[in-house]
Write a protein that holds these residues in place. Structure first.
Motif, PDB file in Angstrom:
ATOM      1  N   LEU A  11      -2.478  -1.161  60.858  1.00 38.60           N
ATOM      2  CA  LEU A  11      -3.023  -2.424  60.436  1.00 38.60           C
ATOM      3  C   LEU A  11      -4.454  -2.293  59.741  1.00 38.60           C
ATOM      4  O   LEU A  11      -4.900  -1.206  59.517  1.00 38.60           O
ATOM      5  CB  LEU A  11      -3.155  -3.350  61.460  1.00 38.60           C
ATOM      6  CG  LEU A  11      -2.036  -3.540  62.277  1.00 38.60           C
ATOM      7  CD1 LEU A  11      -2.352  -4.035  63.889  1.00 38.60           C
ATOM      8  CD2 LEU A  11      -1.105  -4.439  61.688  1.00 38.60           C
ATOM      9  N   PHE A  21      -0.653   3.109  67.435  1.00 40.42           N
ATOM     10  CA  PHE A  21      -0.307   1.883  67.240  1.00 40.42           C
ATOM     11  C   PHE A  21       0.456   1.499  65.867  1.00 40.42           C
ATOM     12  O   PHE A  21       0.247   2.592  65.127  1.00 40.42           O
ATOM     13  CB  PHE A  21      -1.750   0.862  67.232  1.00 40.42           C
ATOM     14  CG  PHE A  21      -2.453   1.068  68.347  1.00 40.42           C
ATOM     15  CD1 PHE A  21      -2.387   0.213  69.525  1.00 40.42           C
ATOM     16  CD2 PHE A  21      -3.175   2.253  68.491  1.00 40.42           C
ATOM     17  CE1 PHE A  21      -3.069   0.401  70.623  1.00 40.42           C
ATOM     18  CE2 PHE A  21      -4.046   2.413  69.765  1.00 40.42           C
ATOM     19  CZ  PHE A  21      -3.873   1.356  70.886  1.00 40.42           C
ATOM     20  N   LYS A  56       1.638  -5.743  76.618  1.00 33.35           N
ATOM     21  CA  LYS A  56       3.019  -5.838  76.116  1.00 33.35           C
ATOM     22  C   LYS A  56       4.391  -6.343  76.783  1.00 33.35           C
ATOM     23  O   LYS A  56       5.198  -6.707  76.320  1.00 33.35           O
ATOM     24  CB  LYS A  56       3.335  -4.022  75.753  1.00 33.35           C
ATOM     25  CG  LYS A  56       4.520  -3.765  75.088  1.00 33.35           C
ATOM     26  CD  LYS A  56       4.615  -2.224  74.932  1.00 33.35           C
ATOM     27  CE  LYS A  56       5.481  -1.922  73.822  1.00 33.35           C
ATOM     28  NZ  LYS A  56       5.464  -1.925  72.483  1.00 33.35           N
ATOM     29  N   ASN A  93     -13.151  -5.898  66.315  1.00 33.97           N
ATOM     30  CA  ASN A  93     -11.976  -5.658  67.094  1.00 33.97           C
ATOM     31  C   ASN A  93     -10.949  -6.694  66.798  1.00 33.97           C
ATOM     32  O   ASN A  93     -10.208  -7.063  67.547  1.00 33.97           O
ATOM     33  CB  ASN A  93     -12.505  -5.882  68.665  1.00 33.97           C
ATOM     34  CG  ASN A  93     -13.221  -4.818  69.117  1.00 33.97           C
ATOM     35  OD1 ASN A  93     -12.998  -3.605  68.701  1.00 33.97           O
ATOM     36  ND2 ASN A  93     -14.500  -5.171  69.802  1.00 33.97           N
ATOM     37  N   VAL A 150      -2.744  -6.300  69.803  1.00 35.62           N
ATOM     38  CA  VAL A 150      -2.203  -5.121  69.025  1.00 35.62           C
ATOM     39  C   VAL A 150      -1.106  -4.561  70.031  1.00 35.62           C
ATOM     40  O   VAL A 150      -1.271  -4.435  71.274  1.00 35.62           O
ATOM     41  CB  VAL A 150      -3.390  -4.058  68.635  1.00 35.62           C
ATOM     42  CG1 VAL A 150      -3.926  -3.592  69.980  1.00 35.62           C
ATOM     43  CG2 VAL A 150      -2.677  -2.993  67.777  1.00 35.62           C
ATOM     44  N   ASP A 151      -0.103  -3.897  69.403  1.00 28.16           N
ATOM     45  CA  ASP A 151       1.153  -3.370  69.890  1.00 28.16           C
ATOM     46  C   ASP A 151       0.795  -1.852  70.231  1.00 28.16           C
ATOM     47  O   ASP A 151       0.627  -1.032  69.346  1.00 28.16           O
ATOM     48  CB  ASP A 151       2.250  -3.800  69.130  1.00 28.16           C
ATOM     49  CG  ASP A 151       3.667  -3.326  70.047  1.00 28.16           C
ATOM     50  OD1 ASP A 151       3.654  -3.140  71.021  1.00 28.16           O
ATOM     51  OD2 ASP A 151       4.579  -2.907  69.262  1.00 28.16           O
ATOM     52  N   CYS A 195      -7.691  -6.247  69.559  1.00 29.65           N
ATOM     53  CA  CYS A 195      -7.616  -4.925  69.784  1.00 29.65           C
ATOM     54  C   CYS A 195      -8.591  -4.533  70.732  1.00 29.65           C
ATOM     55  O   CYS A 195      -9.410  -5.389  70.962  1.00 29.65           O
ATOM     56  CB  CYS A 195      -7.402  -3.939  68.722  1.00 29.65           C
ATOM     57  SG  CYS A 195      -8.864  -3.616  67.656  1.00 29.65           S
ATOM     58  N   ASN A 218      -8.186  -3.260  58.760  1.00 26.10           N
ATOM     59  CA  ASN A 218      -9.477  -3.565  59.572  1.00 26.10           C
ATOM     60  C   ASN A 218      -9.892  -4.923  59.191  1.00 26.10           C
ATOM     61  O   ASN A 218      -9.414  -5.708  58.260  1.00 26.10           O
ATOM     62  CB  ASN A 218     -10.401  -2.707  59.318  1.00 26.10           C
ATOM     63  CG  ASN A 218     -11.204  -2.574  57.780  1.00 26.10           C
ATOM     64  OD1 ASN A 218     -10.870  -3.576  56.982  1.00 26.10           O
ATOM     65  ND2 ASN A 218     -11.540  -1.369  57.343  1.00 26.10           N
ATOM     66  N   SER A 271      -2.379  -7.961  59.563  1.00 23.26           N
ATOM     67  CA  SER A 271      -1.038  -7.488  59.140  1.00 23.26           C
ATOM     68  C   SER A 271      -1.482  -7.126  57.478  1.00 23.26           C
ATOM     69  O   SER A 271      -2.456  -7.527  56.905  1.00 23.26           O
ATOM     70  CB  SER A 271      -0.133  -8.421  59.008  1.00 23.26           C
ATOM     71  OG  SER A 271      -0.506  -9.611  58.379  1.00 23.26           O
ATOM     72  N   LEU A 331      -7.773  -7.013  63.840  1.00 22.73           N
ATOM     73  CA  LEU A 331      -6.945  -6.218  63.012  1.00 22.73           C
ATOM     74  C   LEU A 331      -5.933  -7.103  62.230  1.00 22.73           C
ATOM     75  O   LEU A 331      -5.801  -8.538  62.951  1.00 22.73           O
ATOM     76  CB  LEU A 331      -6.316  -5.101  63.474  1.00 22.73           C
ATOM     77  CG  LEU A 331      -6.960  -4.002  64.272  1.00 22.73           C
ATOM     78  CD1 LEU A 331      -6.215  -3.125  64.936  1.00 22.73           C
ATOM     79  CD2 LEU A 331      -8.125  -3.092  63.353  1.00 22.73           C
ATOM     80  N   ASN A 359      -0.093 -11.662  68.824  1.00 25.48           N
ATOM     81  CA  ASN A 359      -1.311 -11.554  68.343  1.00 25.48           C
ATOM     82  C   ASN A 359      -2.335 -10.370  69.237  1.00 25.48           C
ATOM     83  O   ASN A 359      -3.689 -10.629  69.028  1.00 25.48           O
ATOM     84  CB  ASN A 359      -2.194 -12.717  67.985  1.00 25.48           C
ATOM     85  CG  ASN A 359      -1.133 -13.642  67.151  1.00 25.48           C
ATOM     86  OD1 ASN A 359      -0.551 -14.558  67.549  1.00 25.48           O
ATOM     87  ND2 ASN A 359      -1.134 -13.386  65.817  1.00 25.48           N
ATOM     88  N   TYR A 401      -4.787  -9.675  64.843  1.00 22.92           N
ATOM     89  CA  TYR A 401      -4.527  -9.161  66.211  1.00 22.92           C
ATOM     90  C   TYR A 401      -5.549  -8.858  66.883  1.00 22.92           C
ATOM     91  O   TYR A 401      -6.520  -8.346  66.157  1.00 22.92           O
ATOM     92  CB  TYR A 401      -3.650  -7.921  66.155  1.00 22.92           C
ATOM     93  CG  TYR A 401      -2.396  -7.982  65.330  1.00 22.92           C
ATOM     94  CD1 TYR A 401      -0.928  -8.266  66.090  1.00 22.92           C
ATOM     95  CD2 TYR A 401      -2.022  -7.937  64.017  1.00 22.92           C
ATOM     96  CE1 TYR A 401       0.261  -8.675  65.408  1.00 22.92           C
ATOM     97  CE2 TYR A 401      -0.921  -8.157  63.341  1.00 22.92           C
ATOM     98  CZ  TYR A 401       0.334  -8.763  63.981  1.00 22.92           C
ATOM     99  OH  TYR A 401       1.476  -8.808  63.618  1.00 22.92           O
TER     100      TYR A 401
END
Length: 370
Positions: A209, A206, A185, A253, A193-194, A266, A211, A257, A255, A191, A264
């Motif tokens: 999102l 998070f 972050k 792992n 995950v936030d 993760c 799967n 949008s 994800l 890309n 993304y």
């Protein structure tokens, strides 16, 4: 002209995907490698299996990967173990292995190397210890993970009022995941995950999102797959640039949008990860206690990125790691096949770098939409 330079229509590509999936199901149905097994271990180039048949001794089988021979074909599901399929009942309980060690009449061992099949003489030559799992792995108390962070890191985790409509929350397993997510972050990595913050009960939060199942089902055709893989390649390049090796590049792992346009990465725990990569499998065959001795690297991430692309395209997974190697059936069609093959080379030095993977993906021509 290479396969990557040839424009493959979506119709041709999707038809080949379905053919490869059907072939995989046929191979799985025909193979007896996993039928009636009690436990299996897959090392870098060796398969170990325990099988139980009613009224017979337990069978231990070791199969060596010698490509284009009986043993190599067994591991790639192109041939079967040379006995009739054992039934699924009357399986061996692993807690009985201690007693079996002292009774040679209860177990028989066989070795298949190339086209040669031999019986293993002597119980001491059968590595039963492989199949007794040592569950001494230590996980941090999830309630204490956030509390163990440095004050500076805790300050970067604002309290979030959790809303299940827009958030996903979980208790972290290891503090390393939080530290790595905060680092991603801080560097504004795309890309990845936030990490939004934390709840007052110690969960990390998070954005909500989709799967990987939903993302894969809605990523259809060469152009869409190219876009998703380029996003993931860039995410991995950026992670490597700040010293993070993912270790566990599996579809679960990934994800997506809500509009299925963005992927993304993760799961940045960087703990014990995927074992399919040859050098990782070889190291884990020796020991699993000290992960610093397991050679996770950018090259092992490249290997697993190749496997990730295959699993994502074909929307399934293999039964053995050898299916996804050269000579196996679990490889995607053109135009992605050659990229994957150059990711999953056995020698780390022979693999592409992630920057080269990205360049190769960018060079793939896509069908012109009308």
């Amino acid at each position: 002209m290479s396969a990557e330079d040839t424009i493959v229509s979506d119709e041709t590509f999707l038809a080949e995907v379905q053919r490869l999936r059907a072939q995989d199901f046929e191979l799985k149905d025909a193979s007896n490698l996993l039928e009636g097994h009690t436990s299996i271990i897959m090392h870098a180039s060796v398969f170990h299996g325990l099988y139980k048949r009613p009224s017979e001794a337990i069978r231990y089988v070791v199969v060596h990967d010698v490509p284009d021979t009986l043993s190599g074909n067994i591991l790639r599901l192109r041939a079967s173990l040379p006995w009739s399929p054992p039934p699924q009942d009357s399986l061996l309980s692993l807690d009985k292995l201690g007693a079996i060690r002292d009774d040679e009449t209860q177990i028989r061992g066989y070795e298949i190397r190339g086209n040669d099949i031999s019986e293993i003489s002597g119980l001491s030559a059968i590595p039963l210890g492989l199949f007794i799992e040592d569950d001494d792995s230590e996980e941090e108390n999830t309630a204490d993970v956030v509390a163990k962070l440095s004050p500076a890191d805790v300050a970067k985790l604002p309290l979030i009022v959790y809303d299940e409509r827009i958030h996903f929350a979980k208790f972290p397993r290891l503090s390393s995941e939080i530290v790595n997510l905060l680092q991603a972050k801080e560097h504004k990595l795309l890309n990845v995950v936030d990490l939004l913050g934390r709840t007052d009960d110690g969960r990390i939060v998070f954005p909500k999102l989709n799967n990987h199942h939903k993302l894969s089902a809605n990523t259809i055709g060469v152009l869409a797959l190219k876009r998703i893989f380029l996003q993931l390649a860039e995410a991995l390049i950026q992670l490597h640039s700040i010293g993070i090796i993912h270790r566990d590049l599996l579809p679960r792992n990934i994800l997506g949008s809500s509009d299925h346009q963005t992927a993304y990465l993760c799961d940045l725990e960087v703990d014990l990860g995927s074992w399919e990569c040859p050098e990782i499998a070889a190291a884990l065959a020796v020991q699993r206690e000290d992960l610093s001795l397991v050679p996770y690297s950018e090259a092992s991430d490249v290997y697993m990125f190749g496997r990730l692309m295959t699993d994502f395209i074909l929307s399934n997974a293999t039964r053995t790691r050898w299916q996804g190697m050269d000579g196996g059936n679990w490889l995607p069609p053109a135009p992605f096949r050659s990229v994957v093959l150059d990711c999953v080379k056995a020698a780390p030095s022979a693999r592409l770098t992630m920057c080269q993977v990205k360049d190769r993906l960018e060079a793939i021509p896509v069908p012109v939409t009308k």
